[in-house]
Scaffold this active site. Structure first.
Site, PDB file in Angstrom:
ATOM      1  N   GLY A 122      77.493 -10.083   0.140  1.00 20.17           N
ATOM      2  CA  GLY A 122      77.382  -9.202  -1.031  1.00 20.17           C
ATOM      3  C   GLY A 122      78.393  -9.607  -2.088  1.00 20.17           C
ATOM      4  N   GLY A 175      78.511  -8.336  -5.907  1.00 21.43           N
ATOM      5  CA  GLY A 175      78.577  -6.907  -6.214  1.00 21.43           C
ATOM      6  C   GLY A 175      79.908  -6.480  -6.827  1.00 21.43           C
ATOM      7  CD  GLN A 176      82.175  -0.897  -8.507  1.00 20.55           C
ATOM      8  OE1 GLN A 176      81.628  -0.358  -7.546  1.00 20.55           O
ATOM      9  NE2 GLN A 176      82.844  -0.213  -9.415  1.00 20.55           N
ATOM     10  CG  ASP A 193      74.833 -11.214  -3.315  1.00 23.32           C
ATOM     11  OD1 ASP A 193      73.711 -10.706  -3.121  1.00 23.32           O
ATOM     12  OD2 ASP A 193      75.796 -10.577  -3.760  1.00 23.32           O
ATOM     13  CB  ILE A 194      69.787 -11.699  -1.620  1.00 23.91           C
ATOM     14  CG1 ILE A 194      70.121 -10.355  -2.282  1.00 23.91           C
ATOM     15  CG2 ILE A 194      69.865 -11.598  -0.104  1.00 23.91           C
ATOM     16  CD1 ILE A 194      69.067  -9.287  -2.057  1.00 23.91           C
ATOM     17  CG  ASP A 235      68.071 -10.866   3.489  1.00 24.69           C
ATOM     18  OD1 ASP A 235      68.784  -9.924   3.893  1.00 24.69           O
ATOM     19  OD2 ASP A 235      66.887 -10.732   3.143  1.00 24.69           O
ATOM     20  CE1 TYR A 241      76.495   3.140   0.760  1.00 22.43           C
ATOM     21  CE2 TYR A 241      77.261   5.251  -0.097  1.00 22.43           C
ATOM     22  CZ  TYR A 241      77.479   3.909   0.152  1.00 22.43           C
ATOM     23  OH  TYR A 241      78.669   3.335  -0.202  1.00 22.43           O
ATOM     24  CE  LYS A 278      78.272   1.110   3.678  1.00 23.93           C
ATOM     25  NZ  LYS A 278      78.943  -0.183   3.951  1.00 23.93           N
TER      26      LYS A 278
HETATM   27  C1  AKB Z   1      78.110   5.547  -4.351  1.00 28.10           C
HETATM   28  O1  AKB Z   1      78.217   6.350  -5.289  1.00 28.10           O
HETATM   29  O2  AKB Z   1      77.092   5.406  -3.675  1.00 28.10           O
HETATM   30  C2  AKB Z   1      79.314   4.700  -4.000  1.00 28.10           C
HETATM   31  C3  AKB Z   1      80.118   5.335  -2.924  1.00 28.10           C
HETATM   32  C4  AKB Z   1      80.906   6.541  -3.207  1.00 28.10           C
HETATM   33  O3  AKB Z   1      80.116   4.862  -1.822  1.00 28.10           O
HETATM   34  N1  AKB Z   1      80.110   4.469  -5.154  1.00 28.10           N
END
Ligand code: AKB
Length: 309
Positions: A8, A11-12, A33-34, A50, A140, A144
């Site tokens: 990744g 990314g940011q 990264d992809i 990937d 998400y 996680k």
């Molecule tokens: C999001 O908003 O999904 C991320 C996080 C808080 O993990 N910035």
């Protein structure tokens, strides 16, 4: 020269980690990264990977033989709700593929970030404890929590030294976040710097844990350079703030700045997360500390947007 593989990498967080590592460590970096990087950093090798593709992941690890891994490839909260299956595959399957490749290729230390998204609506809103998170309501968050469980398993079963932090909303100007619930913080400052009105997708009083990227980087590296750690996952947060508070601080600097509030589906995500999280273990165990409060963050961001280096 330490061999470091990053997933990744465009990314940011990925793009910032590459810069930070290049400045502070004698290292040989493979950035994966992809997508193609917008700009290539001198001395860094780039390769398509990937994380969902186990065979490809294994072969790249075997070829590069990384000693350290920063696994940053993930789909964030807002995009995560659009396609839960893809989010699960990238975030959970991707993580187990990376953990497995770390073990089979003798990786010494891995960093796999987690998030405030692991918390759910039953978590105390203020000072949410590091060890007592409730069930998250976003895909998400689910992936996680899964990822935290997976790396704890790989640590206890295979003695893999995985370290993690729960990032809050990260404010940065280098690569903008594109898919999270906390992205308003960056968008708002950028609109203000460009003299534009901003339409915010959260209510003005929605408070969330936040942090400026330079502090996130220095503390991440501080954790990674500890010889040993007491916990696998630590909470990160500099301040708890809301769109309304940020608007007020910005307006003190740019008096004609205008914000309109039009909450969308991201409001429910933000409301399921705590407004602040407990960082005592990070401070006591290895000296987590931040230089930027919210005002300094906004000033530094505005400076960079108005007079880029
Ligand atoms: C999001 O908003 O999904 C991320 C996080 C808080 O993990 N910035």
């Amino acid at each position: 020269m330490v061999r470091i593989l990053i997933t990744g990498s465009n990314g940011q967080v990925g793009s910032e980690i590459i810069e930070f590592l290049k400045k502070t460590t004698d290292c040989n970096i493979l950035a994966t990264d992809i997508t193609q990087p917008k700009e290539q950093v001198e001395g860094v090798q780039y390769e398509y990977m990937d994380v969902k593709e186990r065979v490809l992941v294994e072969s790249i690890f075997k070829k590069f033989k990384p000693e350290n891994v920063y696994h940053l490839a993930a789909i964030l909260s807002a995009t995560g709700e659009k396609d839960p299956v893809v989010t699960h595959n990238v975030n959970s399957t991707g993580t187990i593929n990376i953990l497995s490749a770390c073990v089979t290729n003798g990786v010494q230390r891995a960093f796999i970030p987690s998030t405030i998204g692991v918390y759910g609506p039953e978590t105390p809103k203020e000072n949410a404890p590091v060890d007592n998170y409730s069930l998250p309501t976003t895909m998400y968050g689910i992936t996680k929590v899964t990822s935290e469980m997976l790396f704890k398993y790989y640590h206890s079963r295979y003695n893999l030294d995985v370290r993690s932090v729960r990032y809050p909303g990260l404010i940065s100007y280098k690569v903008e976040p594109t898919a999270g619930t906390t992205d308003f913080s960056v968008d708002m400052i950028k609109h203000a710097a460009m003299g534009k009105k901003y339409t915010c997708y959260l209510k003005s009083d929605t408070r969330l844990p936040m942090m400026y990227m330079p502090d996130a980087m220095s503390n991440t590296m501080k954790l990674m350079y500890q010889d040993t750690v007491k916990r696998r996952v630590y909470n990160f947060m500099s301040y708890s703030t809301s769109p309304g508070e940020m608007e007020e601080i910005i307006r003190n600097r740019i008096p004609n700045f205008q914000v309109e509030y039009a909450p969308d589906y991201r409001q429910a995500i933000a409301e399921s997360w705590p407004a602040s999280i407990n960082i005592e273990d990070s401070v006591n165990d290895w000296g987590f500390n931040c230089k930027f409060d919210l005002e300094k963050t906004i000033d530094d961001m505005l400076d960079h947007y108005t007079s880029p280096a």
